[in-house]
Design an enzyme around this catalytic site. Structure first.
Site, PDB file in Angstrom:
ATOM      1  N   SER A   1       0.853  -1.188   0.000  1.00 26.23           N
ATOM      2  CA  SER A   1       0.000   0.000   0.000  1.00 26.23           C
ATOM      3  C   SER A   1       0.888   1.236   0.000  1.00 26.23           C
ATOM      4  O   SER A   1       1.999   1.204   0.551  1.00 26.23           O
ATOM      5  CB  SER A   1      -0.899   0.027   1.243  1.00 26.23           C
ATOM      6  OG  SER A   1      -1.547   1.273   1.380  1.00 26.23           O
TER       7      SER A   1
ATOM      8  N   TYR B   1      -1.387   0.627  10.856  1.00 26.68           N
ATOM      9  CA  TYR B   1      -1.589  -0.049   9.583  1.00 26.68           C
ATOM     10  C   TYR B   1      -0.449   0.270   8.613  1.00 26.68           C
ATOM     11  O   TYR B   1       0.106  -0.627   7.952  1.00 26.68           O
ATOM     12  CB  TYR B   1      -2.930   0.384   8.988  1.00 26.68           C
ATOM     13  CG  TYR B   1      -3.197  -0.097   7.591  1.00 26.68           C
ATOM     14  CD1 TYR B   1      -3.665  -1.387   7.362  1.00 26.68           C
ATOM     15  CD2 TYR B   1      -3.007   0.741   6.486  1.00 26.68           C
ATOM     16  CE1 TYR B   1      -3.929  -1.835   6.067  1.00 26.68           C
ATOM     17  CE2 TYR B   1      -3.267   0.309   5.199  1.00 26.68           C
ATOM     18  CZ  TYR B   1      -3.723  -0.972   4.990  1.00 26.68           C
ATOM     19  OH  TYR B   1      -3.977  -1.408   3.710  1.00 26.68           O
TER      20      TYR B   1
END
Length: 247
Positions: free
Chosen positions: A140, A153
């Site tokens: 990501s 995260y």
């Protein structure tokens, strides 16, 4: 594509979309691995409609590290060599809770990083033994430069990105390759209720870019492509400005 496509995280919107596109392009054998695999009727239906001839389901608990090797070996024993292994599982977690609750922070990192390290290591060993195959890993842009707004995260994705990059280099010359996918904000179930970030994408657009990159033999793909130069500039932002950026 003569072997089997294994999707680890069989109910993932992105994983399902990638599998569907591979079926449309000639892949015929699929294994969907997920918790509660009996509930994957919709995913199997979409694959069969796209041309899949065989769709099997196996139980897969990403957090149960001790089960990974046996699960993978069982898939190969029953369904033959693996052409593509897609790791599409993960959790977003609750950043505010993770800042107060260490156990929740660790749970996010365990699923989004540690579990990937485990299953990718086992999968890479199986593909090396075959002498061929491709690993598809979803990182990501959240891990490219970790932001205050989602640093738990983001830190897990940063670790995964580094691990996958190193694994790709370790696999060079083995006949096995790794495609690292770096999406931006993806509008889907995981982000429902959140305000989309600039340059957002959808599971379908991520899948389109992923399969195109697979066919082109690329090692890394940013989705959308504009995020690559954007983050090259964002790395240069002074820290006082960076820490105030939203998700």
């Amino acid at each position: 594509m003569n072997g089997t496509v294994l999707v680890l995280g069989g109910r993932s919107e992105i994983g399902s979309a990638v599998a569907t596109r591979l079926a449309e392009r000639g892949a015929r054998s699929f294994v969907l691995a997920a918790r509660r695999s009996r509930d994957l009727d919709a995913e199997e239906r979409d694959l069969r409609a796209a041309g899949a001839e065989t769709v099997a389901r196996v139980e897969f608990d990403a957090d149960d590290l001790d089960s990974h090797q046996g699960m993978l070996e069982g898939v190969v024993a029953e369904h033959g060599p693996l052409d593509v292994v897609v790791t599409a599982f993960g959790i977003l977690g609750d950043q505010a809770r993770a800042e107060r609750d260490a156990a929740h922070a660790v749970a996010i990192v365990h699923t989004d990083y540690t579990a990937h390290v485990s299953v990718l290591t086992h999968a890479a060993n199986l593909l090396r033994d075959q002498g061929h195959g491709t690993l598809v890993v979803f990182s990501s842009v959240a891990g490219v430069r970790v932001r205050r707004a989602n640093y738990v995260y983001g830190s897990a994705k940063a670790g995964l990105d580094g691990f996958a990059s190193g694994l790709a280099d370790a696999l060079h010359g083995s006949g096995v390759r790794l495609l690292l996918v770096r999406p931006g904000f993806v509008v889907g179930r995981m982000t429902r209720g959140m305000t989309p970030a600039p340059f957002s994408s959808t599971p379908d657009s991520v899948a389109d870019a992923t399969v195109a990159a697979l066919r082109a033999g690329k090692h890394t793909v940013w989705v959308p492509a504009v995020l690559r130069p954007v983050f090259a500039l964002m790395r240069l932002l002074p820290r006082p400005i960076w820490r105030r950026l939203p998700r």
